[in-house]
Enzyme design. Structure first.
Site, PDB file in Angstrom:
ATOM      1  N   ASP A  51      60.539  38.945  19.059  1.00  0.00           N
ATOM      2  CA  ASP A  51      59.730  39.847  19.881  1.00  0.00           C
ATOM      3  C   ASP A  51      58.323  39.279  20.071  1.00  0.00           C
ATOM      4  O   ASP A  51      57.590  39.093  19.101  1.00  0.00           O
ATOM      5  CB  ASP A  51      59.628  41.208  19.172  1.00  0.00           C
ATOM      6  CG  ASP A  51      58.859  42.220  19.985  1.00  0.00           C
ATOM      7  OD1 ASP A  51      59.494  43.011  20.700  1.00  0.00           O
ATOM      8  OD2 ASP A  51      57.609  42.215  19.923  1.00  0.00           O
ATOM      9  N   TYR A  56      49.950  38.570  22.762  1.00  0.00           N
ATOM     10  CA  TYR A  56      49.927  37.902  21.454  1.00  0.00           C
ATOM     11  C   TYR A  56      49.457  36.449  21.585  1.00  0.00           C
ATOM     12  O   TYR A  56      49.206  35.792  20.565  1.00  0.00           O
ATOM     13  CB  TYR A  56      51.320  37.910  20.785  1.00  0.00           C
ATOM     14  CG  TYR A  56      51.952  39.263  20.563  1.00  0.00           C
ATOM     15  CD1 TYR A  56      51.232  40.446  20.707  1.00  0.00           C
ATOM     16  CD2 TYR A  56      53.289  39.361  20.183  1.00  0.00           C
ATOM     17  CE1 TYR A  56      51.838  41.678  20.505  1.00  0.00           C
ATOM     18  CE2 TYR A  56      53.902  40.585  19.964  1.00  0.00           C
ATOM     19  CZ  TYR A  56      53.170  41.746  20.137  1.00  0.00           C
ATOM     20  OH  TYR A  56      53.778  42.955  19.927  1.00  0.00           O
ATOM     21  N   LYS A  81      56.389  41.294  26.924  1.00  0.00           N
ATOM     22  CA  LYS A  81      55.774  42.537  27.417  1.00  0.00           C
ATOM     23  C   LYS A  81      54.683  42.263  28.446  1.00  0.00           C
ATOM     24  O   LYS A  81      53.970  41.259  28.338  1.00  0.00           O
ATOM     25  CB  LYS A  81      55.162  43.316  26.236  1.00  0.00           C
ATOM     26  CG  LYS A  81      56.102  43.458  25.055  1.00  0.00           C
ATOM     27  CD  LYS A  81      55.537  44.289  23.916  1.00  0.00           C
ATOM     28  CE  LYS A  81      56.445  44.165  22.690  1.00  0.00           C
ATOM     29  NZ  LYS A  81      56.165  42.992  21.852  1.00  0.00           N
ATOM     30  N   HIS A 114      53.797  47.164  27.954  1.00  0.00           N
ATOM     31  CA  HIS A 114      53.244  47.149  26.586  1.00  0.00           C
ATOM     32  C   HIS A 114      52.610  48.499  26.179  1.00  0.00           C
ATOM     33  O   HIS A 114      52.826  48.977  25.076  1.00  0.00           O
ATOM     34  CB  HIS A 114      52.221  46.017  26.468  1.00  0.00           C
ATOM     35  CG  HIS A 114      52.058  45.493  25.083  1.00  0.00           C
ATOM     36  ND1 HIS A 114      51.772  44.191  24.796  1.00  0.00           N
ATOM     37  CD2 HIS A 114      52.145  46.110  23.879  1.00  0.00           C
ATOM     38  CE1 HIS A 114      51.697  44.015  23.485  1.00  0.00           C
ATOM     39  NE2 HIS A 114      51.918  45.172  22.911  1.00  0.00           N
TER      40      HIS A 114
END
Ligand code: A2P
Length: 285
Positions: A51, A56, A81, A114
């Site tokens: 994931d 990120y 996302k 997200h």
């Protein structure tokens, strides 16, 4: 009694696509070699579900890990996302192409919004979420994504999407002892939406809790393993993050014990003991 036997066992989403029952969270993994190596290590110890998210900032490393791990792409499940600054139909479609370039993959298994646009930030928050959803729906119908969903959506955020032609298949929320999210989970259960748990250890903050460690020790397990098992027994897919191969392995060793109904109840009834502290209705990013 849970019938799941390993991290590679799967749930079936509402569109028939299969999703492994536990995944590796990658938030706070560094871009490049660290992310790539962690993904390879995780896959080597059995994980089949990874994931990540544009936010990120590690998609290149994650994609490299997926491409170089030695396990065929179709046996892996990769989630990404759309970040908040890319909401809306056109921006979401453009950001998806960039995400795929960074990952270096041909398709995604799961793509999520997200965070919902919320009423604190936007008077037309519902319209923004539906526009973003329309882009995901189109990419899904083109076969570029196998399943689509949301993250951090409460029932009032989900309502408008449930009236669209394609409905969300997954909702990824913060879920761990002390943060039970009953209202969201009930709504998702009634509407055929699979729930996933991010921060199953409350970003690590709940691992020192004495009540949890005492219960875990009855089963000869760590507090981390207890938290993951508790999530599985609630039919929620946990996404523990670890950069440490030993802890990654430990986090998969949760299929040889069953938490009793009374211990499940005791954990369910615990007060808030820490977590990210973020509320989708009040965050302002
Ligand atoms: P590390 O990456 O060094 O293993 P969450 O998934 O709730 O966001 O929590 C992630 C935090 O929990 C990270 O700090 C991670 O550290 C730590 N962690 C992951 N697995 C374990 C484990 N089995 N035991 C203790 N800490 C863990």
């Amino acid at each position: 009694m849970s019938t799941l036997k390993s991290v590679q066992d799967k749930y079936t989403l509402s569109n028939g696509y299969k999703i492994p029952c536990l995944g590796l969270g990658t938030w706070q993994m560094e871009e490049g070699e660290q992310a790539a190596e962690c993904v390879r290590q995780a896959i080597a110890c059995g994980y089949r579900h990874i994931d990540t998210a544009a936010a990120y900032h590690n998609e290149r490393g994650v994609g490299e890990g997926v491409r170089t791990c030695g396990v065929p792409r179709e046996e892996l499940f990769v989630t990404d996302k759309v970040w908040n600054s890319k909401r809306g139909y056109d921006k979401t479609k453009a950001t998806f192409d960039k995400t795929m370039q960074r990952l270096g993959l041909d398709y995604l298994d799961l793509f999520l919004i997200h965070w919902p646009a919320n009423a604190k930030q936007f008077s037309n928050w519902e319209e923004i979420n539906v526009d973003t959803w329309r882009a995901l729906t189109e990419l899904y119908e083109q076969g570029r994504i196998k399943a689509i969903g949301v993250s951090n959506f409460k029932p009032h955020h989900l309502k408008a999407l449930m009236e669209c032609g394609v409905k969300p298949m997954v909702n990824q929320i913060e879920f761990h002892p002390g943060q039970l999210q009953e209202e969201i989970r009930d709504y998702c259960r009634r509407n055929g939406i699979q729930v996933e748990a991010y921060s199953p250890f409350g970003t690590g903050k709940i691992l020192q809790n004495e009540t949890l460690s005492a219960i875990a020790s009855h089963y000869g397990k760590s507090t981390a393993q207890l938290c993951l098992r508790w999530s599985l027994q609630h039919d929620v897919i946990p996404l523990p993050k670890s950069v440490n191969p030993e802890r990654m392995r430990q986090n998969t060793d949760i299929f040889d014990f069953e938490i009793t109904p009374s211990d499940m109840k005791a954990i369910d009834e615990m007060p808030y003991i820490g977590g990210s502290g973020m509320d989708p209705d009040t965050v302002d990013w």
